[in-house]
Design a protein around this motif. Sequence first.
Motif, PDB file in Angstrom:
ATOM      1  N   TYR A  22      33.497 -28.843  49.330  1.00  7.39           N
ATOM      2  CA  TYR A  22      33.863 -30.252  49.358  1.00  7.39           C
ATOM      3  C   TYR A  22      33.589 -30.885  50.730  1.00  7.39           C
ATOM      4  O   TYR A  22      33.070 -31.997  50.821  1.00  7.39           O
ATOM      5  CB  TYR A  22      35.335 -30.426  48.975  1.00  7.39           C
ATOM      6  N   ASN A  50      29.167 -36.418  43.624  1.00  8.09           N
ATOM      7  CA  ASN A  50      28.955 -35.140  42.950  1.00  8.09           C
ATOM      8  C   ASN A  50      30.123 -34.192  43.213  1.00  8.09           C
ATOM      9  O   ASN A  50      30.643 -33.535  42.296  1.00  8.09           O
ATOM     10  CB  ASN A  50      27.642 -34.519  43.436  1.00  8.09           C
ATOM     11  N   HIS A  54      33.182 -32.463  40.644  1.00  7.58           N
ATOM     12  CA  HIS A  54      33.591 -31.064  40.585  1.00  7.58           C
ATOM     13  C   HIS A  54      35.101 -30.900  40.766  1.00  7.58           C
ATOM     14  O   HIS A  54      35.672 -29.883  40.387  1.00  7.58           O
ATOM     15  CB  HIS A  54      32.865 -30.235  41.656  1.00  7.58           C
TER      16      HIS A  54
END
Length: 496
Positions: A22, A50, A54
């Motif tokens: 992250y 993106n 997740h």
Amino acid sequence: MFSTVKNPEIPAYTEVPNLDFYLKNGLLFGIYEETPHAFIRENPDANMLNALSHLGGRYPVLLLDEESYNNLKNRFLEARSEEGIEEVEGFENPEEIENFLQNEDLLSSENSAPIIRYVNSLFVQAVKRRATDIHIETFEKEGDVRFRIDGVLNKIATLKKGAIESIINRIKVISNLDISETRIPQDGRTKITIAGSGVDVRVSILPTYYGEKVVMRLLMKGESIPSLHNLGFSVEVYNKLKSLLKHSYGMILITGPTGSGKSTTLHSFLKEIDHEHFNIVTIENPVEYNAPGVNQIQVNEKVNLTFSEALRSILRQDPDVIMVGEMRDSETAKIATQAAMTGHLLLSTLHTNSAVAAIPRLFDMGIDPFLVRSTLIGILAQRLVRKLCPYCKVAYAPSEEDIEYFYLDHDTKVYGPKGCKKCGFTGYRGRRAIGEIILVDDAFGARIKYGADEQSLRNYLIEETDFKPMFEELRKMVMTGETSISEAIRIGVKGV
């Protein structure tokens, strides 16, 4: 779509699975209203979105403006560097250490090589803890890493000898020094960037019996130099210093041992002077602070650019104010005295323990008493005293010896250090300057002219003028609980 907040005090939150993924994509985590949140900056890029996909909705998501996002990112990376400073296993061979990019930001460095990460962490932690120097020492089987904080060395880590050698080689690489040379001293410089701010680092490497010792001085930027008002001097000393700077010519001396803050005070003086209408030139060894609007010369004895030679050349440059970093020899002292006589304001330092001791020191350097009388307008002697941490200091009754030494009443309550997280478990937090100052008037000048000795000059100041010895200020700090008795004794200022 998301709420927008502006709160630069959001604490970083590190207990997130796959955190490195992250962070690499710019998604940050912090505690907001006592709950872990995910944060993205306004106008997020594709990588952020993106990473957000997740995340799977496990944390509430908030937008941060650019300033708040960068503040949280820097705090987050500082927290990660604190973890990295303990991870010193699996060192790479010196040959495998990559070339260091001089302009990379250490907080955002993603290189995971343990030695590189550890050296980066050292710099980050040193700046965060307000250290002025980093010491790396080699002994028979291991070595120590120490920070000088508030004038006192504090051990940070003890490492295996192989690790110390790899760290020193890494420091040589970033300082453009010879890795293969371990027999002679080497000096270098480097520049690092931490959280967007540049820090100049002066590196000194010295061969010792068991290996090399490194001392790195972290140099303050010119804009970070405190003003004269913020140095911590008493109101009386501050007002007298301001009056000295109104002179257009003459010599002002600052005295004290190494590490007493003389250079910082000199540069604070220069900040008080009108840079637009005065030509200000300094001679320093080395140039420690980059002062905007000031012409700074660094001594280079290899090409015979000494203090005295530089001073001769400066006098042909139409200067108004000259700062000589230190009067080390009689030749420099004589040229400086002549400069002060011929219409220049000259600022310099001497290594003496008190203000009045500077006068016989000038005599010893070959300056005639009548010239000292004609040029000297003021002398400041100073020390830097550590202040007790206000969050953890503890009260106690002083011993009879302490009562006698500091002239305390028997019912006086004094304070000592304990140590807590806010002061790095040292018991002290910050320093302030104390000083004693002499303004050379006609009456005092007459005694200088006839070569009076140090003790008679001091007796005259105490008995006939408003002169206040440094010891009185130190005693006051002890009585008000601003510092401890042990720190006051360490400073080494004696009573009358």
